[in-house]
Motif scaffolding. Structure first.
Motif, PDB file in Angstrom:
ATOM      1  N   GLU A   1      43.850 -15.339 -49.369  1.00 48.49           N
ATOM      2  CA  GLU A   1      45.153 -14.884 -49.940  1.00 48.49           C
ATOM      3  C   GLU A   1      45.807 -13.567 -49.158  1.00 48.49           C
ATOM      4  O   GLU A   1      47.055 -13.489 -48.940  1.00 48.49           O
ATOM      5  N   LEU A   2      44.830 -13.020 -48.679  1.00 50.16           N
ATOM      6  CA  LEU A   2      45.182 -11.837 -47.745  1.00 50.16           C
ATOM      7  C   LEU A   2      45.912 -12.291 -46.251  1.00 50.16           C
ATOM      8  O   LEU A   2      46.859 -11.830 -46.067  1.00 50.16           O
ATOM      9  N   LEU A   3      45.485 -13.299 -46.070  1.00 48.86           N
ATOM     10  CA  LEU A   3      46.011 -13.609 -44.692  1.00 48.86           C
ATOM     11  C   LEU A   3      47.483 -14.409 -44.937  1.00 48.86           C
ATOM     12  O   LEU A   3      48.419 -14.457 -44.005  1.00 48.86           O
ATOM     13  N   LYS A   4      47.519 -14.802 -46.196  1.00 48.74           N
ATOM     14  CA  LYS A   4      48.979 -15.311 -46.651  1.00 48.74           C
ATOM     15  C   LYS A   4      49.936 -14.429 -46.877  1.00 48.74           C
ATOM     16  O   LYS A   4      51.296 -14.311 -46.958  1.00 48.74           O
ATOM     17  N   MET A   5      49.557 -13.115 -47.231  1.00 47.56           N
ATOM     18  CA  MET A   5      50.331 -11.932 -47.634  1.00 47.56           C
ATOM     19  C   MET A   5      51.229 -11.433 -46.459  1.00 47.56           C
ATOM     20  O   MET A   5      50.856 -11.404 -45.361  1.00 47.56           O
ATOM     21  N   GLU A   6      52.539 -11.226 -46.830  1.00 47.68           N
ATOM     22  CA  GLU A   6      53.601 -10.792 -45.730  1.00 47.68           C
ATOM     23  C   GLU A   6      53.344  -9.262 -45.608  1.00 47.68           C
ATOM     24  O   GLU A   6      53.582  -8.744 -44.662  1.00 47.68           O
ATOM     25  N   GLN A   7      53.335  -8.472 -46.658  1.00 51.52           N
ATOM     26  CA  GLN A   7      53.132  -7.074 -46.814  1.00 51.52           C
ATOM     27  C   GLN A   7      52.403  -6.740 -47.850  1.00 51.52           C
ATOM     28  O   GLN A   7      51.847  -7.402 -48.953  1.00 51.52           O
TER      29      GLN A   7
END
Ligand SMILES: Nc1nc2c([nH]c(=O)n2[C@@H]2O[C@H](COP(=O)(O)OP(=O)(O)OP(=O)(O)O)[C@@H](O)[C@H]2O)c(=O)[nH]1
Length: 129
Positions: free
Chosen positions: A122-128
């Motif tokens: 999920e962290l890798l997908k987060m933009e900010q």
């Protein structure tokens, strides 16, 4: 089921990850610092307390992201992650074997505790933040 709170702590763009010691459960696996929620304790108090106990720093908690439920066989955990920012203090490990400050793209190279894998994804997908 064990409710465990953990913190994804940003130092500018880098994220703090810690390695469990060879004497702990899940020896030498990498995880986000944190620990068990105590009775009557709020999640936000828990994470600030655990980070001070384990890492010796103060953090500003930003927000909660999706939890991860995982069954290790001998125990089952509900891992609840909070995004946070480093606030003050000098890192000193009380229990862990090692730590690293990594950019997001390097996170996948670690041998993670299994329950953390969906959180890392999920962290890798987060933009900010
Ligand atoms: N703090 C933390 N614990 C995690 C993560 N992922 C994960 O599976 N865990 C598991 O959650 C459990 C509870 O964390 P803890 O740090 O309070 O437990 P512990 O084994 O050190 O303490 P204990 O010996 O008193 O049970 C541990 O068994 C740990 O392996 C994570 O990212 N952060």
């Amino acid at each position: 089921m064990l409710n465990v709170i953990c913190a994804i702590i940003f130092f500018d763009e880098k994220i703090l990850v810690v390695q469990r010691s060879d004497k702990m459960k899940l020896p030498l696996k990498w995880e986000f610092p944190g620990g068990k929620l105590e009775d009557g304790e709020s999640e936000s108090d828990c994470i600030q307390r655990e980070i001070m106990e384990e890492i010796n720093i103060e953090i500003d908690v930003i927000r909660k992201i999706s939890n991860s439920i995982y069954d290790y066989g001998d125990f089952k955990i509900n891992l609840i992650p909070f995004i946070a920012r480093y606030a003050s203090g000098e890192i000193q490990l009380a229990e862990h074997n090692d730590y690293k400050l990594l950019s997001k793209s390097d996170l996948l190279n670690l041998d993670w505790a299994e329950a953390d894998l969906p959180i890392v994804a999920e962290l890798l997908k987060m933009e900010q933040l």
